[in-house]
Design a protein around this motif. Structure first.
Motif, mmCIF file in Angstrom:
data_model
loop_
_atom_site.group_PDB
_atom_site.id
_atom_site.type_symbol
_atom_site.label_atom_id
_atom_site.label_comp_id
_atom_site.label_asym_id
_atom_site.label_seq_id
_atom_site.Cartn_x
_atom_site.Cartn_y
_atom_site.Cartn_z
ATOM 1 N N UNK A 1 54.400 31.930 52.006
ATOM 2 C CA UNK A 1 55.082 31.141 50.957
ATOM 3 C C UNK A 1 54.776 29.655 51.143
ATOM 4 N N UNK A 2 54.740 29.201 52.395
ATOM 5 C CA UNK A 2 54.448 27.790 52.691
ATOM 6 C C UNK A 2 53.041 27.410 52.271
ATOM 7 N N UNK A 3 52.098 28.319 52.400
ATOM 8 C CA UNK A 3 50.720 28.039 52.010
ATOM 9 C C UNK A 3 50.571 27.972 50.488
ATOM 10 N N UNK A 4 51.497 28.570 49.761
ATOM 11 C CA UNK A 4 51.425 28.579 48.294
ATOM 12 C C UNK A 4 52.036 27.332 47.650
ATOM 13 N N UNK A 5 52.720 26.532 48.443
ATOM 14 C CA UNK A 5 53.365 25.325 47.901
ATOM 15 C C UNK A 5 52.318 24.299 47.533
ATOM 16 N N UNK B 1 38.709 38.108 50.937
ATOM 17 C CA UNK B 1 39.179 36.780 50.543
ATOM 18 C C UNK B 1 37.990 35.842 50.339
ATOM 19 N N UNK B 2 38.121 34.956 49.371
ATOM 20 C CA UNK B 2 37.087 33.967 49.065
ATOM 21 C C UNK B 2 37.764 32.636 48.740
ATOM 22 N N UNK B 3 36.964 31.583 48.714
ATOM 23 C CA UNK B 3 37.444 30.294 48.242
ATOM 24 C C UNK B 3 37.524 29.255 49.340
ATOM 25 N N UNK B 4 38.034 28.064 48.981
ATOM 26 C CA UNK B 4 38.054 26.950 49.930
ATOM 27 C C UNK B 4 38.931 27.198 51.164
ATOM 28 N N UNK B 5 39.895 28.108 51.054
ATOM 29 C CA UNK B 5 40.759 28.436 52.202
ATOM 30 C C UNK B 5 40.323 29.728 52.886
ATOM 31 N N UNK B 6 39.055 30.090 52.688
ATOM 32 C CA UNK B 6 38.550 31.338 53.249
ATOM 33 C C UNK B 6 38.872 31.461 54.736
ATOM 34 N N UNK C 1 46.915 47.960 45.935
ATOM 35 C CA UNK C 1 46.353 47.181 44.839
ATOM 36 C C UNK C 1 44.881 47.557 44.740
ATOM 37 N N UNK C 2 44.497 48.106 43.613
ATOM 38 C CA UNK C 2 43.108 48.528 43.428
ATOM 39 C C UNK C 2 42.188 47.349 43.113
ATOM 40 N N UNK C 3 42.775 46.214 42.780
ATOM 41 C CA UNK C 3 42.000 45.028 42.430
ATOM 42 C C UNK C 3 41.842 44.110 43.640
ATOM 43 N N UNK C 4 40.977 43.118 43.463
ATOM 44 C CA UNK C 4 40.812 42.076 44.475
ATOM 45 C C UNK C 4 41.290 40.774 43.845
ATOM 46 N N UNK C 5 42.527 40.360 44.147
ATOM 47 C CA UNK C 5 43.033 39.127 43.558
ATOM 48 C C UNK C 5 42.332 37.900 44.154
ATOM 49 N N UNK C 6 42.510 36.763 43.505
ATOM 50 C CA UNK C 6 42.062 35.490 44.059
ATOM 51 C C UNK C 6 42.911 35.198 45.297
ATOM 52 N N UNK C 7 42.479 34.246 46.115
ATOM 53 C CA UNK C 7 43.134 33.965 47.397
ATOM 54 C C UNK C 7 44.640 33.726 47.249
ATOM 55 N N UNK C 8 45.054 32.889 46.288
ATOM 56 C CA UNK C 8 46.486 32.641 46.117
ATOM 57 C C UNK C 8 47.220 33.886 45.651
#
Length: 149
Positions: free
Chosen positions: A145-149, A34-39, A87-94
């Protein structure tokens, strides 16, 4: 409980074990990547979840053994039994949150089916274990789900 009922319960538990293992592996992978501001909050949340999943694997497998069946324990068997896919990929945090929320909802469906099998067989120990796991996954899905709002 007769032999057929035990076998049905063990089969249902094996599906739960497979979904749990694949979800464990995916959650651990996302924890590492995981990467990004919510790391930090995501890194910690994923760690809490994969540790819980890891601990639950042994409990589920031992229940299968208590029913007299062998627990699946290979990647091939898990892949064949699981509804959750790698999942063979690494999605973005969301993307990670969204995917794990859906995967937790998928395992809830597997659990609901397994609970029905256990209750129909009169296997209260399995039903109780599965209901406890359903509660954990419902909370995890809600939090994500709450974190995605």
């Amino acid at each position: 409980m007769n032999v057929n009922a035990k076998n049905d319960c063990a089969k249902a538990l094996s599906s739960v074990l497979a979904d749990t293992y694949v979800l464990y592996l995916k959650t651990h992978n996302f924890h590492w990547n995981v990467e990004g501001p919510n790391f930090r909050p995501l890194h910690l949340m994923f760690e809490e979840q994969y540790q819980d999943l890891w601990a639950s694997l042994d409990v589920i497998a031992e229940r299968i053994r208590a029913l007299g069946a062998y627990a699946p324990g290979t990647y091939a068997k898990f892949a064949a039994l699981a509804t959750i896919k790698e999942n063979q990929d690494i999605p973005k945090a969301n993307g990670m949150l969204s995917e794990l929320a859906k995967d937790n909802e998928s395992i809830i469906a597997t659990l609901v089916e397994a609970i029905q099998v256990a209750q129909n067989a009169g296997d209260e120990p399995s039903a109780g274990l599965l209901i406890d796991r359903q509660t954990v996954h419902e909370k995890a899905a809600w939090m994500m789900r709450s974190m995605l709002v």
